[in-house]
Scaffold this motif. Sequence first.
Motif, PDB file in Angstrom:
ATOM      1  N   LEU A 176      46.060  11.301   4.428  1.00 40.18           N
ATOM      2  CA  LEU A 176      45.379  10.882   3.062  1.00 40.18           C
ATOM      3  C   LEU A 176      44.432   9.280   3.275  1.00 40.18           C
ATOM      4  CD1 LEU A 176      48.670  11.780   1.585  1.00 40.18           C
ATOM      5  CD2 LEU A 176      46.088  13.389   1.460  1.00 40.18           C
ATOM      6  N   ALA A 177      44.703   8.817   4.415  1.00 37.63           N
ATOM      7  CA  ALA A 177      44.096   7.395   4.087  1.00 37.63           C
ATOM      8  C   ALA A 177      42.333   7.303   3.596  1.00 37.63           C
ATOM      9  CB  ALA A 177      43.745   6.695   6.199  1.00 37.63           C
ATOM     10  N   GLU A 210      40.840   5.275  -3.241  1.00 40.34           N
ATOM     11  CA  GLU A 210      41.801   5.250  -4.915  1.00 40.34           C
ATOM     12  C   GLU A 210      41.935   3.363  -4.985  1.00 40.34           C
ATOM     13  OE1 GLU A 210      42.277   5.977  -6.978  1.00 40.34           O
ATOM     14  OE2 GLU A 210      44.199   5.974  -8.099  1.00 40.34           O
ATOM     15  N   VAL A 211      41.922   3.012  -3.859  1.00 44.33           N
ATOM     16  CA  VAL A 211      42.421   1.536  -4.289  1.00 44.33           C
ATOM     17  C   VAL A 211      41.190   0.790  -4.302  1.00 44.33           C
ATOM     18  CG1 VAL A 211      42.293  -0.739  -3.262  1.00 44.33           C
ATOM     19  CG2 VAL A 211      44.170   1.284  -1.615  1.00 44.33           C
ATOM     20  N   LEU A 212      39.652   1.083  -3.754  1.00 47.78           N
ATOM     21  CA  LEU A 212      38.368   0.617  -4.211  1.00 47.78           C
ATOM     22  C   LEU A 212      38.584   1.083  -5.983  1.00 47.78           C
ATOM     23  CD1 LEU A 212      36.633   1.962  -1.642  1.00 47.78           C
ATOM     24  CD2 LEU A 212      36.520  -0.485  -1.961  1.00 47.78           C
ATOM     25  N   ARG A 213      38.990   2.021  -6.465  1.00 51.45           N
ATOM     26  CA  ARG A 213      39.006   2.053  -7.490  1.00 51.45           C
ATOM     27  C   ARG A 213      40.021   1.836  -8.632  1.00 51.45           C
ATOM     28  NH1 ARG A 213      41.294   4.747 -11.930  1.00 51.45           N
ATOM     29  NH2 ARG A 213      43.120   4.712 -10.528  1.00 51.45           N
ATOM     30  N   TYR A 214      41.047   1.512  -7.692  1.00 50.92           N
ATOM     31  CA  TYR A 214      42.179   1.225  -8.738  1.00 50.92           C
ATOM     32  C   TYR A 214      42.128  -0.375  -8.586  1.00 50.92           C
ATOM     33  CZ  TYR A 214      47.095   0.453  -9.136  1.00 50.92           C
ATOM     34  OH  TYR A 214      48.847  -0.358 -10.346  1.00 50.92           O
ATOM     35  N   ASP A 215      42.097  -1.032  -7.799  1.00 53.16           N
ATOM     36  CA  ASP A 215      41.837  -2.947  -8.032  1.00 53.16           C
ATOM     37  C   ASP A 215      40.653  -3.136  -7.043  1.00 53.16           C
ATOM     38  OD1 ASP A 215      42.581  -4.929  -8.391  1.00 53.16           O
ATOM     39  OD2 ASP A 215      44.483  -4.915  -7.153  1.00 53.16           O
ATOM     40  N   THR A 249      47.212   5.059 -13.104  1.00 53.99           N
ATOM     41  CA  THR A 249      48.244   5.323 -12.325  1.00 53.99           C
ATOM     42  C   THR A 249      47.666   5.200 -10.748  1.00 53.99           C
ATOM     43  OG1 THR A 249      48.544   7.192 -13.360  1.00 53.99           O
ATOM     44  CG2 THR A 249      49.531   7.777 -11.542  1.00 53.99           C
ATOM     45  N   PHE A 250      48.098   4.456  -9.819  1.00 57.60           N
ATOM     46  CA  PHE A 250      47.893   4.460  -8.434  1.00 57.60           C
ATOM     47  C   PHE A 250      47.657   6.136  -8.013  1.00 57.60           C
ATOM     48  CE2 PHE A 250      48.094   3.132  -3.988  1.00 57.60           C
ATOM     49  CZ  PHE A 250      46.649   2.985  -3.429  1.00 57.60           C
ATOM     50  N   ASP A 251      46.931   6.480  -8.093  1.00 60.38           N
ATOM     51  CA  ASP A 251      47.041   7.900  -7.148  1.00 60.38           C
ATOM     52  C   ASP A 251      46.742   8.445  -5.819  1.00 60.38           C
ATOM     53  OD1 ASP A 251      47.084  10.943  -6.114  1.00 60.38           O
ATOM     54  OD2 ASP A 251      47.105  10.881  -8.084  1.00 60.38           O
ATOM     55  N   ILE A 252      46.952   8.425  -4.625  1.00 58.45           N
ATOM     56  CA  ILE A 252      46.382   8.193  -3.322  1.00 58.45           C
ATOM     57  C   ILE A 252      45.953   9.740  -3.111  1.00 58.45           C
ATOM     58  CG2 ILE A 252      46.946   6.742  -1.853  1.00 58.45           C
ATOM     59  CD1 ILE A 252      47.570   8.311  -0.167  1.00 58.45           C
ATOM     60  N   THR A 253      46.349  10.605  -3.482  1.00 56.17           N
ATOM     61  CA  THR A 253      45.602  12.075  -3.767  1.00 56.17           C
ATOM     62  C   THR A 253      44.566  12.660  -5.213  1.00 56.17           C
ATOM     63  OG1 THR A 253      47.331  13.147  -4.551  1.00 56.17           O
ATOM     64  CG2 THR A 253      47.859  13.162  -2.164  1.00 56.17           C
ATOM     65  N   ARG A 254      43.781  11.924  -5.643  1.00 59.97           N
ATOM     66  CA  ARG A 254      42.916  11.751  -6.927  1.00 59.97           C
ATOM     67  C   ARG A 254      42.332  12.772  -6.497  1.00 59.97           C
ATOM     68  NH1 ARG A 254      42.278   9.058 -11.921  1.00 59.97           N
ATOM     69  NH2 ARG A 254      44.298   7.716 -11.295  1.00 59.97           N
ATOM     70  N   PRO A 255      41.835  13.685  -6.675  1.00 53.60           N
ATOM     71  CA  PRO A 255      40.686  14.560  -5.786  1.00 53.60           C
ATOM     72  C   PRO A 255      39.979  14.004  -6.079  1.00 53.60           C
ATOM     73  CG  PRO A 255      41.805  15.431  -8.370  1.00 53.60           C
ATOM     74  CD  PRO A 255      42.092  14.639  -7.987  1.00 53.60           C
ATOM     75  N   PRO A 256      38.122  13.924  -5.208  1.00 53.77           N
ATOM     76  CA  PRO A 256      37.000  13.928  -5.513  1.00 53.77           C
ATOM     77  C   PRO A 256      36.578  14.234  -6.258  1.00 53.77           C
ATOM     78  CG  PRO A 256      37.546  15.053  -3.149  1.00 53.77           C
ATOM     79  CD  PRO A 256      38.475  15.077  -4.129  1.00 53.77           C
ATOM     80  N   GLY A 257      35.508  13.300  -6.731  1.00 56.94           N
ATOM     81  CA  GLY A 257      34.569  13.679  -8.295  1.00 56.94           C
ATOM     82  C   GLY A 257      34.047  13.017  -8.525  1.00 56.94           C
ATOM     83  N   LEU A 317      44.747   0.215   6.788  1.00 54.53           N
ATOM     84  CA  LEU A 317      45.490   1.358   5.919  1.00 54.53           C
ATOM     85  C   LEU A 317      46.675   2.312   6.739  1.00 54.53           C
ATOM     86  CD1 LEU A 317      44.302   1.460   2.326  1.00 54.53           C
ATOM     87  CD2 LEU A 317      45.354  -0.513   3.566  1.00 54.53           C
ATOM     88  N   GLU A 318      46.180   2.897   7.274  1.00 50.82           N
ATOM     89  CA  GLU A 318      46.871   4.304   8.163  1.00 50.82           C
ATOM     90  C   GLU A 318      47.807   3.469   9.030  1.00 50.82           C
ATOM     91  OE1 GLU A 318      43.684   6.661  10.171  1.00 50.82           O
ATOM     92  OE2 GLU A 318      45.590   7.012  11.771  1.00 50.82           O
TER      93      GLU A 318
END
Length: 404
Positions: A269-270, A276-281, A327-335, A362-363
């Motif tokens: 999931l890394a 998601e980090v790039l998007r969220y912050d 919401t910080f969600d590392i499993t957010r589907p790509p899109g 991160l991993e």
Amino acid sequence: MTADHPDIARLVDPASRFDPYPLLASFRAASPYAVSDGLLVVGRHADCSAVLRDPRMSSERDRARLAPASKGPRTRNFLHLDPPDHTRLRRLVVKAFTPRVVARLEPRIRELAEGLFREAARRGRFEIVSELAYPLPLRVICELLGVPFEDRDLLEDWSGKLSEALEPPLPGLVAPRATSEAARARVQFITYFRELIAQRRRSPRDDLVSHLVQVEESGDRLSESETLATCVLLINAGHETTVNLVSNGVLALLHHPDQLKLLRGDPSLAAGAVEEVLRYDAPVQLTSRVARGDGHIGSLPVLDGDTVVLLLGAANRDPEVFDAPDTFDITRPPGARHLSFSAGPHFCLGAGLARLEARIVLEMFASRVTAPSLAENGLAYRPNLTLRGPDRLNVLFDDIQAPS
Ligand code: HEM
């Protein structure tokens, strides 16, 4: 500022450093709007994306009506150029950052990261910014360019000063001291690279500086001052941003133990966690363009020479584009795509490298560091608006496991 629009200068308030997103949401909702004559703010994803791809929106910031008076001639790097110069200069280095070249760096990046985690285990404490997030990308970009890593203190000092002046043209945002220190740092950088280039001219090596020197010598595609400006851009962009991606990533995982647990359980999931980090912050919260000619953004009139500030961090949380954007969600589907690496012709040249470095870190953090937590008073932010990230991030832990 107009009375009916939120005051963008409120972003400067140190109180909003820890969480600027409620403020950014209000700017996004009101955007696009004019802050003052010649200064427009854009925060919606669709508008930011359109402006970044619009050839009438120039990256030559000194065309702006608001641009500070020039302090004498200086060569701009290609981040600040439009075609055809932008295309010519970018093309000369793009081959050094193709997916295949970047993938070959993985073993070396892992080795360097392993070393940094090992040192932290030995010390029994981990200050993420100075002991992981800074040294890793700085060392990687130094090795790519062929810059001696022993000079890191100088490079860090000059880069930091350049970054401090990298702020949008909001009144009172950049202290005059920061501007003059940045100008001095630029001269020091140029002097440093002039010397390094002379060395590589005498005895070339297998590095990017030697490659640029060869291109310069082989014809009229690159002048000496362009070589210098490109070196400074690469060393700077190559680490000042990634440091924030790594630190913001570790911090987001600490703040969301459920997501940290998910990543620990499934290291595959890394890559999604990095997106998601790039998007969220977003490590780069904003950029700008200058209008060439009159036009419109949505229904907002734009005049020739207007500066358009693009709030990338706000666009990345646009509810029109992302479900549950806060919401910080590392499993957010790509899109839907975040805009953290920009879009259009200036799309970040080092995106693949930054993604790889952050994925490895991160991993490792999730799988090796047991029971991590943020130390009391362990978090301080840099004051910058453009480059957002911690200045200090102290993490407590039970153990850092060796690789299995
Ligand atoms: C998390 C890390 C990074 C982030 C968030 C980031 C972000 C960005 C953004 C937003 C831009 C475009 C600005 C604009 O359109 O006005 C950009 C351009 C650029 N980035 Fe990155 N960057 C990162 C890492 C890197 C790395 C590792 C390199 C290594 C060389 C790099 C090199 C560049 C260069 C050379 C440009 C100029 C591209 C052009 O003008 O054509 N960046 N970056």
